[in-house]
Scaffold this motif. Structure first.
Motif, PDB file in Angstrom:
ATOM      1  N   UNK A  20       1.053  -5.278  -0.018  1.00  6.80           N
ATOM      2  CA  UNK A  20       1.275  -3.837  -0.163  1.00  6.80           C
ATOM      3  C   UNK A  20       0.225  -3.221  -1.081  1.00  6.80           C
ATOM      4  N   UNK A  21      -0.025  -3.901  -2.205  1.00  2.00           N
ATOM      5  CA  UNK A  21      -1.037  -3.382  -3.129  1.00  2.00           C
ATOM      6  C   UNK A  21      -2.412  -3.360  -2.462  1.00  2.00           C
ATOM      7  N   UNK A 146      -5.144 -10.813  -6.410  1.00  2.00           N
ATOM      8  CA  UNK A 146      -5.217  -9.674  -5.490  1.00  2.00           C
ATOM      9  C   UNK A 146      -4.521  -8.469  -6.097  1.00  2.00           C
ATOM     10  N   UNK A 147      -3.317  -8.717  -6.630  1.00  2.00           N
ATOM     11  CA  UNK A 147      -2.557  -7.607  -7.206  1.00  2.00           C
ATOM     12  C   UNK A 147      -3.323  -6.991  -8.364  1.00  2.00           C
ATOM     13  N   UNK A 150      -6.372  -5.066  -7.125  1.00  2.00           N
ATOM     14  CA  UNK A 150      -5.988  -3.827  -6.447  1.00  2.00           C
ATOM     15  C   UNK A 150      -5.630  -2.744  -7.455  1.00  2.00           C
ATOM     16  N   UNK A 151      -4.876  -3.134  -8.489  1.00  2.00           N
ATOM     17  CA  UNK A 151      -4.484  -2.147  -9.500  1.00  2.00           C
ATOM     18  C   UNK A 151      -5.724  -1.585 -10.172  1.00  2.00           C
ATOM     19  N   UNK A 152      -6.677  -2.471 -10.494  1.00  2.00           N
ATOM     20  CA  UNK A 152      -7.907  -2.001 -11.135  1.00  2.00           C
ATOM     21  C   UNK A 152      -8.656  -1.036 -10.214  1.00  2.00           C
ATOM     22  N   UNK A 198     -10.974  -9.011  -1.411  1.00  2.00           N
ATOM     23  CA  UNK A 198      -9.591  -9.420  -1.662  1.00  2.00           C
ATOM     24  C   UNK A 198      -8.762  -9.286  -0.393  1.00  2.00           C
ATOM     25  N   UNK A 199      -9.226  -8.419   0.528  1.00  2.00           N
ATOM     26  CA  UNK A 199      -8.474  -8.249   1.756  1.00  2.00           C
ATOM     27  C   UNK A 199      -8.693  -9.367   2.759  1.00  2.00           C
ATOM     28  N   UNK A 200      -9.864 -10.004   2.675  1.00  3.70           N
ATOM     29  CA  UNK A 200     -10.219 -10.988   3.697  1.00  3.70           C
ATOM     30  C   UNK A 200      -9.169 -12.070   3.827  1.00  3.70           C
TER      31      UNK A 200
END
Lengths: 307, 287
Positions: A20-21, A146-147, A150-152, A198-200
């Motif tokens: 989700x993030x 990943x989380x 993503x937040x950064x 990070x999505x890969x």
């Protein structure tokens, strides 16, 4: 269906949270890419990341997401520099330059991947997953990474919102008031590369582009304001990540990436049909009401004339 | 003998793709080639599920139809206000995702491998031979790719003038009474058919490489369309021969190496051709 068991499993909860993030951050970054007419840059970057990831694995011998990130960022920077070099210095246009870099980098990546498969045995199994993504194979540490990233990414987008907004809509003006546009341009590219990398693992190389493009295009249908668009795209991305991961964990043998992309596509189709003002239904309604207005006016006109 | 077959398949794939690639590069539609080569996947899988065989003409035309649908959808979203590259991105990723999900769902029925989809298995192609009346007449892939190659040569040489004018000046072409839209879709249909024919041997993304890279290299070497087509075909043949031997030495993916060689040739042209970087820089200094 074992809905409850899916949610009760703490591992799945983390993976859900992570994807989700991931959807959220790539949706947000995708908005800027879309407005700057660089949607397919995400496609090129995700393909170009493959040789970087393979090289990182060959050099370090571990599947550490940090080294992958490093390799992919280097490859991504090389790719963007090459694309702009080709477009600036030859008569080849941007789309062809993009295509050249995308395919040649991916070709190098495939060659390296086969090399890895032939030389190291066993431990490379995770690398195949990079092509189509497999969220369930993520370990908790990956999800934390990943989380965190993503937040950064989202935080940086909020922090530099004003600059990015200016850069997206009027680069000339941004330069005029003294913003370092070239630096910001590279910075935004760096954010995109990071989101891609990070999505890969969850979505795969081939379909990562969709996570950047589709939520942003869908969000564009709902609003004319950038901050609303960014918010909507982030929410769309998060919903797609959630739905895709759930579906993939319930049905055996389905890769996560395509399901997340399909979820995003469904949201896109809903937006195309039902968005206020820009959607097909709204447009048809408007056309209908204009037509009936015109009819009454024309009718009155005829009446007045006949009187 | 297998070496010869593999090189022949590679060269045929390369020539039929790069021939079309010249028009795509000139029309600034390279990425549409990328989109089509991805989005024919669901067409192939569906045709495969219905017909149950891999070598049907139905499959080719089904995929060509999906290719045209892709182009149509991209055009539709573009007309409704979505930027062109974004609409390409949305359409092809969605269709490709459908294809991947279908393959994963019907793994048992579909004898297609996900890896094969991406980077092909040209190495196994020579063993899959076609039999007529009990005699082997060469690998199936040679016939499939050869047929699409001949089709491309035939259509392009028949309508060369029309393609040329509608590529360089669509407005003039329309004024002369050339059905520009028809030729647009004809070109896209050819791209889809070539993609499907080449699919198994070099895979989706490497087809795109053969479409764009040799054509762009040729674009740096000449100003004449006919010369450009000839050069790009020659370049693609060189890349498949060299690529095959290098892959053989390194024990690497053959399709991947072919595209890498094409990329190296592009790099050489970029720096040393009269229309490459050096000339361009000099010119812009003078102007």
């Amino acid at each position: 269906m074992n809905w409850i068991s899916v949610f009760a499993d703490p591992n799945t909860q983390w993976i859900l949270f992570g994807s989700m993030l991931l959807g959220l951050s790539s949706g947000v970054i995708g908005c800027f890419a879309y407005l700057r007419k660089q949607s397919l840059m995400g496609d090129a970057l995700s393909h170009a990341a493959l040789p970087g990831v393979c090289l990182a694995y060959m050099v370090t011998g571990t599947k550490s997401i940090f080294f992958f990130l490093l390799g992919a960022i280097l490859a991504g920077i090389l790719a963007t520099v090459s694309i702009s070099y080709i477009t600036r210095n030859t008569r080849i246009k941007q789309d062809s330059a993009l295509g050249i870099i995308l395919t040649v980098f991916f070709g190098v990546g495939i060659v390296l991947l086969t090399q890895i498969q032939h030389s190291h045995s066993g431990n490379q199994s995770g690398l195949d997953k990079f092509l189509f993504g497999h969220a369930a194979s993520m370990i908790q540490q990956d999800v934390y990474t990943i989380a965190g990233i993503s937040v950064v990414l989202v935080a940086l987008c909020i922090l530099f919102f004003k600059e990015f907004k200016l850069l997206s809509f009027d680069q000339g003006f941004a330069k005029g008031i003294g913003l370092p546009t070239i630096l910001l341009d590279q910075f935004m590219m760096l954010l995109m590369v990071t989101a891609v990398v990070i999505g890969i693992q969850a979505v795969g190389v081939v379909l990562m582009a969709a996570l950047l493009i589709t939520p942003a295009v869908a969000a564009r249908y709902w609003t004319e304001k950038l901050h609303v668009m960014v918010l909507v795209a982030g929410i769309f991305g998060a919903i797609s990540g959630f739905v895709g991961t759930i579906a993939s964990s319930m049905v055996n043998n389905l890769p996560t990436g395509p399901l997340i992309v399909l979820a995003a596509t469904v949201l896109f189709i809903i937006s195309v049909l039902f968005a206020p003002n820009r959607g097909i239904v709204a447009k048809a309604k408007l056309r209908g009401s204009v037509k009936s207005d015109f009819k009454t006016v024309a009718h009155q006109g005829v009446k007045e004339k006949s009187l | 003998m297998n070496h010869v077959w593999i090189i022949l398949i590679g060269a045929l794939v390369g020539s039929s793709c790069s021939m079309l690639g010249c028009f795509l590069v000139l029309r600034k539609m390279s990425m549409i080639g990328d989109a089509i080569s991805h989005s024919v996947l669901p067409g192939i899988v569906i045709a495969f599920l219905i017909s149950g065989s891999r070598d049907s003409l139905v499959m080719m035309f089904g995929a060509a139809a999906i290719g045209l649908v892709t182009v149509f959808l991209i055009q539709m979203f573009q007309n409704s206000g979505v930027q062109s590259d974004a609409s390409i991105g949305v359409v092809f990723t969605a269709l490709f995702a459908v294809g991947v999900v279908l393959i994963s769902l019907y793994t048992r029925q579909v004898d297609l491998d996900l890896d094969c989809v991406l980077y092909g298995e040209i190495a196994y192609a020579p063993w899959d031979t076609l039999h007529v009346g009990g005699h082997s007449i060469g690998p199936k892939a040679v016939w499939g790719v050869g047929a699409s190659f001949l089709l491309n040569v035939l259509v392009i040489s028949l309508f060369f003038k029309q393609f040329k004018i509608s590529t360089f000046d669509p407005a003039l072409a329309a004024a002369l009474g050339i059905p520009v839209v028809f030729f647009h879709y004809l070109l896209m249909g050819l791209v889809s058919i070539s993609t499907v024919a080449s699919f198994e041997s070099v895979g989706a993304i490497l087809v795109v490489g053969m479409i764009i890279v040799p054509a762009a290299t040729a674009y740096l070497l000449t100003d004449k369309l006919s010369t450009m087509i000839v050069i790009s075909v020659l370049l693609s043949i060189i890349s498949s021969v060299l690529g095959y031997y290098i892959a053989f030495l390194l024990d690497a993916s053959i399709g991947g190496t072919m595209v890498v060689v094409a990329g190296v040739l592009f790099l050489i042209a970029l720096f040393f051709s009269p229309k490459g970087v050096r000339h361009h820089v000099k010119f812009s200094h003078g102007a």
